[in-house]
Design a protein around this motif. Structure first.
Motif, PDB file in Angstrom:
ATOM      1  N   GLU A 194      -6.769  43.939 -73.143  1.00 42.46           N
ATOM      2  CA  GLU A 194      -7.322  44.339 -71.850  1.00 42.46           C
ATOM      3  C   GLU A 194      -7.866  45.758 -71.958  1.00 42.46           C
ATOM      4  OE1 GLU A 194      -4.266  44.875 -68.934  1.00 42.46           O
ATOM      5  OE2 GLU A 194      -5.567  44.382 -67.248  1.00 42.46           O
ATOM      6  N   ARG A 195      -8.947  46.032 -71.288  1.00 46.30           N
ATOM      7  CA  ARG A 195      -9.462  47.410 -71.258  1.00 46.30           C
ATOM      8  C   ARG A 195      -9.134  48.022 -69.909  1.00 46.30           C
ATOM      9  NH1 ARG A 195     -15.272  47.581 -69.064  1.00 46.30           N
ATOM     10  NH2 ARG A 195     -15.550  45.491 -68.237  1.00 46.30           N
ATOM     11  N   PHE A 196      -9.122  49.345 -69.900  1.00 44.96           N
ATOM     12  CA  PHE A 196      -8.755  50.061 -68.685  1.00 44.96           C
ATOM     13  C   PHE A 196      -9.921  50.871 -68.123  1.00 44.96           C
ATOM     14  CE2 PHE A 196      -4.506  48.719 -69.014  1.00 44.96           C
ATOM     15  CZ  PHE A 196      -4.177  48.731 -70.361  1.00 44.96           C
ATOM     16  N   PHE A 197     -10.996  50.997 -68.904  1.00 49.80           N
ATOM     17  CA  PHE A 197     -12.174  51.724 -68.437  1.00 49.80           C
ATOM     18  C   PHE A 197     -13.449  50.964 -68.846  1.00 49.80           C
ATOM     19  CE2 PHE A 197     -10.175  55.418 -66.774  1.00 49.80           C
ATOM     20  CZ  PHE A 197      -9.026  55.590 -67.518  1.00 49.80           C
ATOM     21  N   HIS A 211     -12.256  52.483 -59.009  1.00 47.73           N
ATOM     22  CA  HIS A 211     -12.022  52.053 -60.386  1.00 47.73           C
ATOM     23  C   HIS A 211     -10.799  51.154 -60.440  1.00 47.73           C
ATOM     24  CE1 HIS A 211     -12.156  52.075 -64.711  1.00 47.73           C
ATOM     25  NE2 HIS A 211     -10.874  52.345 -64.734  1.00 47.73           N
ATOM     26  N   GLU A 212     -10.947  50.033 -61.121  1.00 48.83           N
ATOM     27  CA  GLU A 212      -9.843  49.081 -61.272  1.00 48.83           C
ATOM     28  C   GLU A 212      -9.147  49.361 -62.592  1.00 48.83           C
ATOM     29  OE1 GLU A 212     -10.731  44.857 -60.458  1.00 48.83           O
ATOM     30  OE2 GLU A 212      -9.552  44.408 -62.246  1.00 48.83           O
ATOM     31  N   ILE A 213      -8.091  50.164 -62.542  1.00 44.05           N
ATOM     32  CA  ILE A 213      -7.327  50.465 -63.759  1.00 44.05           C
ATOM     33  C   ILE A 213      -6.618  49.201 -64.252  1.00 44.05           C
ATOM     34  CG2 ILE A 213      -5.224  51.578 -64.529  1.00 44.05           C
ATOM     35  CD1 ILE A 213      -7.228  53.563 -64.765  1.00 44.05           C
ATOM     36  N   LEU A 214      -5.964  48.545 -63.331  1.00 46.10           N
ATOM     37  CA  LEU A 214      -5.312  47.265 -63.600  1.00 46.10           C
ATOM     38  C   LEU A 214      -5.759  46.307 -62.514  1.00 46.10           C
ATOM     39  CD1 LEU A 214      -1.652  48.540 -64.203  1.00 46.10           C
ATOM     40  CD2 LEU A 214      -3.288  47.878 -65.971  1.00 46.10           C
ATOM     41  N   ARG A 215      -5.484  45.058 -62.706  1.00 42.26           N
ATOM     42  CA  ARG A 215      -5.869  44.090 -61.668  1.00 42.26           C
ATOM     43  C   ARG A 215      -5.204  44.406 -60.336  1.00 42.26           C
ATOM     44  NH1 ARG A 215      -6.425  40.761 -66.207  1.00 42.26           N
ATOM     45  NH2 ARG A 215      -8.275  39.431 -66.102  1.00 42.26           N
ATOM     46  N   ARG A 225     -13.544  42.290 -55.160  1.00 45.04           N
ATOM     47  CA  ARG A 225     -13.194  41.291 -56.171  1.00 45.04           C
ATOM     48  C   ARG A 225     -11.910  40.582 -55.768  1.00 45.04           C
ATOM     49  NH1 ARG A 225     -13.569  44.113 -60.806  1.00 45.04           N
ATOM     50  NH2 ARG A 225     -15.638  43.298 -61.219  1.00 45.04           N
ATOM     51  N   TYR A 234     -13.717  39.647 -67.335  1.00 47.73           N
ATOM     52  CA  TYR A 234     -14.404  40.908 -67.066  1.00 47.73           C
ATOM     53  C   TYR A 234     -13.576  42.111 -67.529  1.00 47.73           C
ATOM     54  CZ  TYR A 234     -11.291  41.723 -63.064  1.00 47.73           C
ATOM     55  OH  TYR A 234     -10.202  41.936 -62.261  1.00 47.73           O
ATOM     56  N   ARG A 235     -12.297  41.914 -67.806  1.00 53.14           N
ATOM     57  CA  ARG A 235     -11.438  43.018 -68.210  1.00 53.14           C
ATOM     58  C   ARG A 235     -11.226  43.069 -69.731  1.00 53.14           C
ATOM     59  NH1 ARG A 235      -8.862  46.066 -64.584  1.00 53.14           N
ATOM     60  NH2 ARG A 235      -7.688  46.875 -66.356  1.00 53.14           N
ATOM     61  N   HIS A 246      -8.484  38.681 -56.327  1.00 52.70           N
ATOM     62  CA  HIS A 246      -7.393  38.544 -57.299  1.00 52.70           C
ATOM     63  C   HIS A 246      -6.418  37.532 -56.721  1.00 52.70           C
ATOM     64  CE1 HIS A 246      -8.745  41.916 -59.744  1.00 52.70           C
ATOM     65  NE2 HIS A 246      -8.987  42.570 -58.634  1.00 52.70           N
ATOM     66  N   GLN A 299     -17.891  46.720 -65.061  1.00 49.19           N
ATOM     67  CA  GLN A 299     -17.325  45.795 -64.085  1.00 49.19           C
ATOM     68  C   GLN A 299     -16.013  46.311 -63.517  1.00 49.19           C
ATOM     69  OE1 GLN A 299     -17.792  41.495 -64.566  1.00 49.19           O
ATOM     70  NE2 GLN A 299     -18.615  41.904 -66.586  1.00 49.19           N
ATOM     71  N   LEU A 300     -15.499  47.388 -64.087  1.00 52.36           N
ATOM     72  CA  LEU A 300     -14.257  47.959 -63.586  1.00 52.36           C
ATOM     73  C   LEU A 300     -14.512  49.145 -62.662  1.00 52.36           C
ATOM     74  CD1 LEU A 300     -11.979  47.907 -66.772  1.00 52.36           C
ATOM     75  CD2 LEU A 300     -12.319  46.136 -65.051  1.00 52.36           C
TER      76      LEU A 300
END
Lengths: 199, 424
Positions: free
Chosen positions: A196-199, B348-352, B42, A158-159, B44, B314-315
């Motif tokens: 990997e995407r961040f947005f 918002h999920e910037i990183l996991r 979500r 998903y990322r 992790h 999804q983020l």
């Protein structure tokens, strides 16, 4: 009655050569299979010519010479060890070029008119990592695209950044960034990284 | 009903409440709303606590420490006094790992230690247990009990404005319910009982402020019938009844009973949105107060409640919420409080292991019987970061602006906090 037969025979004699002239080598009428091949070539993109590299497994057949035929692996030095003629350069050659090279080597003092055919039995694997469900090493298949490779690795996470891909070819020192499209191709030995995407 | 959620913990909210109609893991249901996963829910696995296995249970110990600066500790309209407060929370959660049925327990102790305003120091605690017994299919019965002591922030205007110590109340509450699911139909019933006992306060002259007038018990019964139009949508009708009995009715709260009748829908559209919304009518009848010589009052009007999550990517998750209901608290002289609220939150999920959030909320309170109305806006932003599955930290900012129709009760309050959490 005899005059009719003579006229028909004369017509056949005259029409035959005229028809043959219409289909001379300088202006041949293409067969149906050739027409289809030509249309396909015109509509398809650039033909990807695979070049051999270390790790490729080849099947070489010399017609009539069973002892000279068999399966051979391109070594780390880029050569293939063949019976009778010894090491033959393979890395960097297309399969057609390799066939010609082996034929020339056999003709040089060993066989009068060697008929050589070769094909790649197992390509070098490719490697995919990053934002895919199952990173790892997978077998290469002809005309494999990056999207095919991602599907082989069970799809994006998903990322995943689905617009870009980083590819490092076997003969390169570093990876380069490319736009990910349906036509982005994979070569054997490539290392593919999905960022990997961040947005 | 409390259910374990293995998500990025925050120093001050380390457990979440699940919908009381949650089905057992692995079961399929026409009412499951799991086509989408929000940022905060979500999983992790690499950043989740493993827990300590003890027989058929997993124990999750958590320790959190936060440093908070509050620039208006007493929520005053003028002469604001700020101070640092250190919040320490030790918590343990236990959950069964059975394939059917569920038993959970939890306990926590939270201390608030002010650097200068030491009279505001308090200690809260919470202990409880929840259970669910699975029956045929997705039908189940459940029950829970909780006992705790809670601190009421000064931003809640039920706290006397002349108090110099923090207001606390003891709460004992329990619930019992049942869910029956038959193909496309689902019926839910629930009964709740809660008892609030407020502790006395001190004013600036060390006089005791008696808070017994706020002591009350609340009883509520709810029934809901749902029909699954499709696996992703359902419509429902709900009815609830409530009764509130005050120890000293009339001074701050009045005995009342009321009901709410609503219809609504729930939906879960893959990669788009999910949520539930209901609208209807509520009526709360407040008894007359012979002591204060005030006649009976009735509060009625539209009732609504809803929560919708939109998933632009999804983020990112955008959550909208709104409600209008009778509150469990009120101010001096009022019969009760009718509260309307709404807000939007973005996660918002910037990183996991890094989640950023911000929210804007609006609240409006109408105090029955005294003609007073308060409005408040709150703005918040926070970030939660997990170093690994055991350690994490958070940074947050919140601003509250309150406007009252009564003079001298407006205030602004800013809080900034930084915290760390350890979990196993």
């Amino acid at each position: 009655m005899f005059k009719c037969f003579l006229t028909a025979a004369l017509a056949l004699v005259l029409v035959g050569p005229l028809g043959a002239a219409a289909q001379s080598p300088s202006n041949p009428a293409p067969s149906r299979s050739a027409q289809a091949a030509a249309a396909e070539a015109a509509s398809s993109g650039p033909i990807f010519e695979y070049r051999l590299g270390p790790g490729d497994k080849l099947r070489v057949i010399v017609f009539g010479e069973e002892t000279l035929s068999g399966e051979f692996v391109v070594s780390a030095s880029g050569k293939v060890e063949l019976p009778l003629i010894g090491a033959v350069d393979a890395a960097g050659l297309t399969i057609t070029q390799f066939q010609s090279s082996v034929g020339k080597a056999l003709k040089d003092g060993y066989l009068k008119d060697p008929r050589v055919s070769a094909e790649v039995e197992n390509y070098r694997p490719f490697f995919i990592l990053g934002e895919v469900q199952k990173p790892g090493q997978y077998p290469y298949a002809v005309s494999l695209s990056v999207m095919n490779a991602v599907a082989t690795a069970q799809g994006f996470t998903y990322r995943a950044d689905t617009r870009h891909v980083f590819i490092k070819h076997l003969n390169e020192l570093g990876e380069h960034k490319a736009t990910l499209t349906a036509a982005t191709m994979v070569q054997p030995g490539d290392t593919i990284r999905i960022p990997e995407r961040f947005f | 009903m409390r259910t374990m959620r293995n998500r990025l913990p925050t120093p001050d909210t380390l457990a979440s409440n699940a919908d009381e109609t949650s089905v057992r893991e692995g079961a399929s249901s026409a009412f499951m709303r799991d086509r989408n996963v929000s940022v905060t829910e979500r999983h992790h696995p690499e950043y989740q606590a493993l827990g300590v296995p003890v027989g058929a249970f997993l124990i999750y110990p958590i320790l959190a420490e936060s440093a908070i600066y509050d620039d208006n500790a007493f929520a005053k309209s003028s002469g604001a006094i700020g101070d640092w407060v250190f919040q320490t929370k030790a918590e343990a959660q236990a959950a069964s790992n059975w394939s059917r049925n569920l038993l959970e327990g939890f306990g926590s102790v939270t201390t608030y230690d002010y650097v200068t305003l030491t009279k505001l120091d308090t200690t809260d605690y919470q202990v409880g247990v929840d259970g669910r017994y699975d029956m045929v299919g997705n039908s189940n019965i459940y029950s829970g009990m909780e006992d705790g002591r809670y601190t009421v922030p000064f931003a809640n205007l039920s706290v006397p404005r002349n108090a110099v110590t923090a207001e606390q109340y003891d709460l004992v509450q329990g619930d019992v319910g049942a869910v029956q699911e038959l193909n496309r139909l689902r019926f839910s019933e629930r009964f709740d009982a809660a008892d609030y006992q407020y502790r006395n306060l001190l004013d600036g002259l060390n006089h005791v402020i008696i808070e017994e007038a706020q002591n009350h018990s609340t009883y509520a019964a709810q029934a809901k019938a749902e029909y699954a139009v499709s696996p992703a949508t359902a419509v429902f009708g709900a009815f609830s009844w409530n009764e509130r009995d005050y120890q000293d009715p009339g001074s701050q709260g009045s005995n009342s009973s009321g009901y709410e009748l609503t219809v609504g829908a729930s939906f879960d559209i893959t990669h788009v949105a999910r949520g539930e919304a209901q609208v209807g009518y509520l009526q709360q009848n407040f008894n007359a107060s012979p002591a204060n010589k005030t006649p009976a009052k009735t509060a009625n009007g539209p009732a609504f409640r809803g929560k919708i999550e939109w998933f632009p990517t999804q983020l990112t998750t955008v959550t909208l919420h709104a409600s209008r209901e009778i509150e469990d608290w009120t101010v001096t002289g009022a019969f009760g409080t009718l509260g309307s609220s709404g807000g939007v939150r973005l996660d918002h999920e910037i990183l996991r292991n890094l989640i950023l959030s911000c929210n804007v909320d609006f609240n409006q309170y109408q105090y029955i019987g005294i003609g007073r109305a308060d409005k408040s806006w709150s703005f918040g932003a926070r970030g939660n970061y997990m170093f690994n599955r055991n350690w994490g930290m958070s940074l947050s900012y919140i601003r509250i602006e309150q406007v009252s129709s009564y003079g001298g009760l407006d205030f602004q309050d800013d809080k900034i906090s930084i915290g760390a959490v350890f979990q196993y």
